[in-house]
Design a protein around this motif. Sequence first.
Motif, PDB file in Angstrom:
ATOM      1  N   THR A 138       0.841  -1.194   0.000  1.00 16.02           N
ATOM      2  CA  THR A 138       0.000   0.000   0.000  1.00 16.02           C
ATOM      3  C   THR A 138       0.878   1.247   0.000  1.00 16.02           C
ATOM      4  OG1 THR A 138      -1.863   1.068   1.118  1.00 16.02           O
ATOM      5  CG2 THR A 138      -0.204   0.048   2.539  1.00 16.02           C
ATOM      6  N   LEU A 139       0.251   2.421   0.091  1.00 12.94           N
ATOM      7  CA  LEU A 139       0.967   3.692   0.066  1.00 12.94           C
ATOM      8  C   LEU A 139       2.134   3.703   1.041  1.00 12.94           C
ATOM      9  CD1 LEU A 139      -1.733   6.495  -0.007  1.00 12.94           C
ATOM     10  CD2 LEU A 139       0.031   6.064  -1.716  1.00 12.94           C
ATOM     11  N   GLY A 140       3.328   3.949   0.523  1.00  9.60           N
ATOM     12  CA  GLY A 140       4.499   4.082   1.385  1.00  9.60           C
ATOM     13  C   GLY A 140       5.171   2.790   1.810  1.00  9.60           C
ATOM     14  N   SER A 141       4.672   1.648   1.333  1.00 10.19           N
ATOM     15  CA  SER A 141       5.286   0.365   1.715  1.00 10.19           C
ATOM     16  C   SER A 141       6.745   0.290   1.278  1.00 10.19           C
ATOM     17  CB  SER A 141       4.554  -0.816   1.052  1.00 10.19           C
ATOM     18  OG  SER A 141       3.232  -0.910   1.481  1.00 10.19           O
ATOM     19  N   LYS A 142       7.546  -0.381   2.095  1.00  6.93           N
ATOM     20  CA  LYS A 142       8.906  -0.758   1.702  1.00  6.93           C
ATOM     21  C   LYS A 142       8.838  -2.242   1.342  1.00  6.93           C
ATOM     22  CE  LYS A 142      11.161   3.073   3.190  1.00  6.93           C
ATOM     23  NZ  LYS A 142      10.228   3.723   4.117  1.00  6.93           N
ATOM     24  N   VAL A 143       9.299  -2.578   0.150  1.00  4.99           N
ATOM     25  CA  VAL A 143       9.109  -3.942  -0.359  1.00  4.99           C
ATOM     26  C   VAL A 143      10.434  -4.554  -0.813  1.00  4.99           C
ATOM     27  CG1 VAL A 143       7.905  -5.353  -2.100  1.00  4.99           C
ATOM     28  CG2 VAL A 143       6.767  -3.339  -1.138  1.00  4.99           C
ATOM     29  N   PHE A 144      10.635  -5.820  -0.468  1.00  3.32           N
ATOM     30  CA  PHE A 144      11.789  -6.589  -0.922  1.00  3.32           C
ATOM     31  C   PHE A 144      11.277  -7.669  -1.875  1.00  3.32           C
ATOM     32  CE2 PHE A 144      14.680 -10.294   0.662  1.00  3.32           C
ATOM     33  CZ  PHE A 144      15.400 -10.298  -0.524  1.00  3.32           C
ATOM     34  N   MET A 162       1.101   0.232  -6.786  1.00  2.00           N
ATOM     35  CA  MET A 162       0.224   0.206  -5.613  1.00  2.00           C
ATOM     36  C   MET A 162       0.697   1.161  -4.519  1.00  2.00           C
ATOM     37  SD  MET A 162      -0.668  -3.861  -5.487  1.00  2.00           S
ATOM     38  CE  MET A 162      -1.824  -3.926  -4.139  1.00  2.00           C
ATOM     39  N   GLY A 163       1.762   1.897  -4.801  1.00  5.32           N
ATOM     40  CA  GLY A 163       2.164   2.938  -3.857  1.00  5.32           C
ATOM     41  C   GLY A 163       3.400   2.658  -3.037  1.00  5.32           C
ATOM     42  N   ALA A 164       4.110   1.582  -3.340  1.00  6.77           N
ATOM     43  CA  ALA A 164       5.335   1.298  -2.582  1.00  6.77           C
ATOM     44  C   ALA A 164       6.308   2.468  -2.701  1.00  6.77           C
ATOM     45  CB  ALA A 164       5.996   0.015  -3.106  1.00  6.77           C
ATOM     46  N   ALA A 165       6.879   2.866  -1.571  1.00  6.30           N
ATOM     47  CA  ALA A 165       7.812   3.995  -1.559  1.00  6.30           C
ATOM     48  C   ALA A 165       9.197   3.563  -2.022  1.00  6.30           C
ATOM     49  CB  ALA A 165       7.895   4.581  -0.156  1.00  6.30           C
ATOM     50  N   ALA A 166       9.557   2.320  -1.732  1.00  8.16           N
ATOM     51  CA  ALA A 166      10.866   1.813  -2.148  1.00  8.16           C
ATOM     52  C   ALA A 166      10.802   0.315  -2.359  1.00  8.16           C
ATOM     53  CB  ALA A 166      11.925   2.151  -1.104  1.00  8.16           C
ATOM     54  N   GLU A 212       8.347  -4.075   5.108  1.00  8.57           N
ATOM     55  CA  GLU A 212       7.115  -4.654   5.682  1.00  8.57           C
ATOM     56  C   GLU A 212       6.683  -5.880   4.879  1.00  8.57           C
ATOM     57  OE1 GLU A 212       6.047  -0.114   6.016  1.00  8.57           O
ATOM     58  OE2 GLU A 212       6.950  -1.343   4.467  1.00  8.57           O
ATOM     59  N   ILE A 213       7.043  -5.878   3.603  1.00 11.20           N
ATOM     60  CA  ILE A 213       6.576  -6.957   2.723  1.00 11.20           C
ATOM     61  C   ILE A 213       7.739  -7.506   1.911  1.00 11.20           C
ATOM     62  CG2 ILE A 213       5.082  -7.530   0.740  1.00 11.20           C
ATOM     63  CD1 ILE A 213       3.725  -4.663   2.126  1.00 11.20           C
ATOM     64  N   THR A 214       7.848  -8.830   1.900  1.00  8.87           N
ATOM     65  CA  THR A 214       8.815  -9.501   1.035  1.00  8.87           C
ATOM     66  C   THR A 214       8.044 -10.401   0.085  1.00  8.87           C
ATOM     67  OG1 THR A 214      10.545  -9.474   2.722  1.00  8.87           O
ATOM     68  CG2 THR A 214      10.780 -11.097   0.956  1.00  8.87           C
ATOM     69  N   VAL A 215       8.407 -10.336  -1.204  1.00  8.62           N
ATOM     70  CA  VAL A 215       7.775 -11.208  -2.206  1.00  8.62           C
ATOM     71  C   VAL A 215       8.867 -12.115  -2.758  1.00  8.62           C
ATOM     72  CG1 VAL A 215       6.367 -11.302  -4.284  1.00  8.62           C
ATOM     73  CG2 VAL A 215       6.175  -9.325  -2.770  1.00  8.62           C
TER      74      VAL A 215
END
Length: 324
Positions: A138-144, A162-166, A212-215
């Motif tokens: 979502t907005l501002g998520s940090k994703v790996f 979807m709004g990931a910040a990085a 916060e989220i790893t895919v």
Amino acid sequence: EVLLRMHSVGICGSDVHYWQHGRIGDFVVKGPMVLGHEASGTVVKVGSGVTHLKPGDRVAIEPGVPREMDEFCKTGRYNLSPTLFFCATPPDDGNLCRFYKHHASYCYKLPDNVTFEEGALIEPLSVGIHACKRGGVTLGSKVFVSGSGPIGLVNVLVAKMMGAAAVVITDLSASRLQKAKEVGADFTIQVKNESPQEVASKVESLLGCMPEITVECTGVQACIQAGIYATRSGGTLVLVGLGPDMVTVPIVNAAVREVDIRGIFRYCNTWPVAIALLASKRINVKPLVTHRFPLEKALEAFETTKRGEGVKVMLKCDPTDQNP
């Protein structure tokens, strides 16, 4: 049902795996099987009950069709239905052919400004949409994102959308990481022989925090381990890549930090979303296609995919079409 003249069909890693090994998990090829499940084409004929399509319509094909209305379909999670027909999953034939018949409800009309090739790319794109939704991007998520093959790349595209910040992405291959940069990854890590913990700390230092989220898109044991170590406490790890049946993971590390581990099985309800994104030019999948072959050169196309060249190899099934 509708009869389609096929146009563009992408080659997936699973197609190559069935061709080379004859099975994926419990799905075993027992007889000849047509491959291909990332596809678009033109309607040639429609069945008597079909009202939303007519001959000449350009469509993208969703390859998974439930055979009966069960509890999974009723709750909108039809991808989990045990009765599912799925193109190029034994014993069901795929659509890498000149003409193909499919359930009309799973053929989606393409707007004029969406190409056949983009239509065929909705299938892999859908995996990214489904995975990022399951992960709660979502907005501002940090994703790996772990792994920079086609599925890693669509997850980068969708997470940013979807709004990931990085977004940080890992891979062994420098050229694949370059492609990830092109599609919007903020940081890349070329993995050599670091331990899972080392990979996790590199992810954290690049993002400035744990994601916060790893895919996880590789299915490799060490990568799944790195995914657990990397994910922030209270975050979510989405397992997309499939590897061996049994994998050793630091499950207690995940449990005591309340890291949710979620799986995905393909996708559901993603075609309308993807078409809207492509039609509005909010998402650009065109850079994913690196190779094109006519249907007559299918073997060459499969060899190219097997060697891991480029990103997405596309087959052209309509010999009358002169467009790229």
